[in-house]
Design a protein around this motif. Structure first.
Motif, mmCIF file in Angstrom:
data_model
loop_
_atom_site.group_PDB
_atom_site.id
_atom_site.type_symbol
_atom_site.label_atom_id
_atom_site.label_comp_id
_atom_site.label_asym_id
_atom_site.label_seq_id
_atom_site.Cartn_x
_atom_site.Cartn_y
_atom_site.Cartn_z
ATOM 1 N N VAL A 414 -5.650 -1.050 -9.740
ATOM 2 C CA VAL A 414 -5.365 0.045 -8.877
ATOM 3 C C VAL A 414 -6.645 0.820 -8.811
ATOM 4 O O VAL A 414 -7.030 1.411 -9.697
ATOM 5 C CB VAL A 414 -4.287 0.926 -9.058
ATOM 6 N N GLU A 417 -5.106 5.183 -4.258
ATOM 7 C CA GLU A 417 -3.497 5.353 -3.655
ATOM 8 C C GLU A 417 -3.199 6.470 -2.758
ATOM 9 O O GLU A 417 -4.294 7.299 -2.846
ATOM 10 C CB GLU A 417 -2.715 5.210 -4.847
ATOM 11 N N LYS A 437 4.769 3.913 -1.070
ATOM 12 C CA LYS A 437 3.632 3.846 -2.008
ATOM 13 C C LYS A 437 2.435 2.950 -1.611
ATOM 14 O O LYS A 437 2.863 1.686 -1.140
ATOM 15 C CB LYS A 437 4.361 3.218 -3.338
ATOM 16 N N LYS A 439 -1.164 1.384 -2.357
ATOM 17 C CA LYS A 439 -2.182 0.957 -3.719
ATOM 18 C C LYS A 439 -3.069 -0.059 -2.852
ATOM 19 O O LYS A 439 -2.766 -0.819 -2.492
ATOM 20 C CB LYS A 439 -1.265 0.405 -4.816
#
Length: 443
Positions: A414, A417, A437, A439
């Protein structure tokens, strides 16, 4: 698997939540950490028809969690009308606030206030509506003022209800039967404060499945003039065609705005694969961001047609994106067999979908999807992965991506984000509310 059928659980209010003892909510076994409570911090307010909850649940309610699950009640609530205002107390009779009663589903009460003396009336609603409006005026910039969320349910103090603005029209989402008890009072206040051309209602009290999205009736016309079949709204200078009467989605998901902005920042010079492309909002960002090639994959041909319309409305080449129709997994396998790879893969899958007998579930198949994607990503390439199901935790989401990447012989990291934009405020003690979410990973 079509993105056109996918947003039935686009946010936490869409689903019928179950009890999850591992996460922090008002049906969990463990409450949040807290300091010592003073003896008179909470005033006793025992009511014969009120609700009582155990202390572990009371701790979450004091922290601000807005839901009380049915199995968390110490006694059943019989003979109560939907939307009735009920006092809530802990086991010792200490007043915790007031909730609106929900007759069906896992959530029995939706908290509307923690005050001792409270009235759920037009004055209260107007004050909350103006506070929500002031919040948007402070945090929502003019780049998307014509398409934004005006009320985000519990985050703005309106349990079970959300309101989006699309141009001169408002689209109300009803997620709970309790909304019926106050919607008639709220409608004239919406007209007073926002002066819309018209107001529509989409009923989300029943979870939408991929199979029945086509059976749903169009959004109901509540007030003002009728909307045209389609009209344009603007987001950061791009134009999108909208249908506020659509049964499930009007054509632009406002909650993914920050994810679209992130994609535009990293798309320059890259070959982009956009999976579950829907109406092409992400594709338009990639094109404007300088991508050298954009390929859209969606199960619905009508999604590609709308993408071309959106490109044209935004003064871009309507043929700027390659359009592939069909199942995402089958196309990914063809790319792998033909050794076709991409610098950046964008994937925003449905919580569930069925295409020609092939079923996808975000809760069960993200690892398989990640594995198939990683096999067509160039070394050092990137994935912009989006999860929009409230029931899929961040740990499960990232774990599935990691598992799929390792199965493909690669590793994913990651590097950036984001989540919901500021017009989707979430209460601090409401982890279910942070359903989105996004990412950015490097592979």
């Amino acid at each position: 698997m079509t993105d056109g059928k996918k947003r039935s659980s686009r946010n936490a209010h869409d689903s019928k939540p179950g009890r999850d003892t591992k996460r922090g909510h008002a049906g969990a076994r463990q409450g949040p950490r807290r300091g010592k409570r003073t003896k008179d911090q909470f005033k006793p307010a025992v009511r014969s028809r009120g609700a009582k909850v155990r202390e572990s649940v009371a701790r979450w309610l004091r922290a601000g969690h807005p839901w009380i699950f049915r199995d968390a009640l110490l006694r059943p609530l019989d003979g109560v009308e939907p939307g009735a205002l009920m006092a809530v107390a802990d086991e010792d009779g200490n007043h915790l606030g007031y909730g609106l009663f929900e007759p069906e589903g896992a959530v029995a009460l939706r908290m509307v206030s923690h005050e001792v003396d409270f009235r759920w009336d037009e004055d209260t609603m107007l004050a909350r509506l103006r506070a929500a409006k002031a919040h948007r005026e402070r945090y929502v910039d003019e780049g998307f003022a014509g398409a934004s969320r005006l009320i985000h349910a519990d985050g703005d103090g309106f349990p079970g209800l959300a309101v989006d603005r699309y141009g001169e029209f408002l689209l109300v989402y009803k997620y709970a039967a309790a909304v019926d008890a106050y919607l008639d009072q709220l409608l004239p206040l919406l007209e007073q404060e926002f002066a819309p051309g018209g107001i529509y209602l989409q009923d989300r009290t029943r979870s939408v499945s991929a199979e029945d999205s086509q059976k749903r009736p169009p959004a109901a016309h509540l007030a003002g003039k009728a909307a045209p079949p389609e009209f344009e709204v603007e987001e950061d200078g791009l134009r999108f065609l909208i249908d506020v009467t659509a049964p499930v989605s009007p054509g632009l998901f406002l909650d993914l705005r920050e994810g679209r902005r992130m994609l535009e920042r990293v798309a320059k010079g890259k070959r982009v694969l956009n999976l579950f492309s829907f109406t092409g909002a992400l594709a338009l960002r990639a094109v404007r961001g300088g991508a050298v090639d954009v390929t859209n994959v969606d199960a619905a041909a009508r999604s590609h047609a709308r993408c071309r319309q959106n490109l044209a409305a935004s003064n871009m080449d309507p043929e700027a994106c390659e359009a592939l129709t069909g199942d995402v997994f089958k196309h990914l396998e063809r790319f792998r067999q033909r050794e076709r790879s991409f610098d950046l893969v964008v994937v925003d899958p449905p919580p569930f979908s069925t295409v020609k007998g092939s079923t996808f579930s975000a809760l069960e198949h993200w690892n398989q999807l990640a594995e198939a994607i990683v096999r067509v990503v160039e070394p050092g390439g990137e994935i912009l992965a989006v999860a929009n199901a409230a029931s899929l935790t961040e740990e499960e989401f990232l774990g599935a991506i990691g598992e799929g990447s390792q199965a493909a012989g690669r590793s994913a990291r990651v590097i950036a984000e984001c989540g919901l934009p500021p017009d989707f405020p979430v209460l601090a003690a409401f982890p279910e509310g942070k359903y989105l979410k996004v990412k950015l990973l490097t592979v």
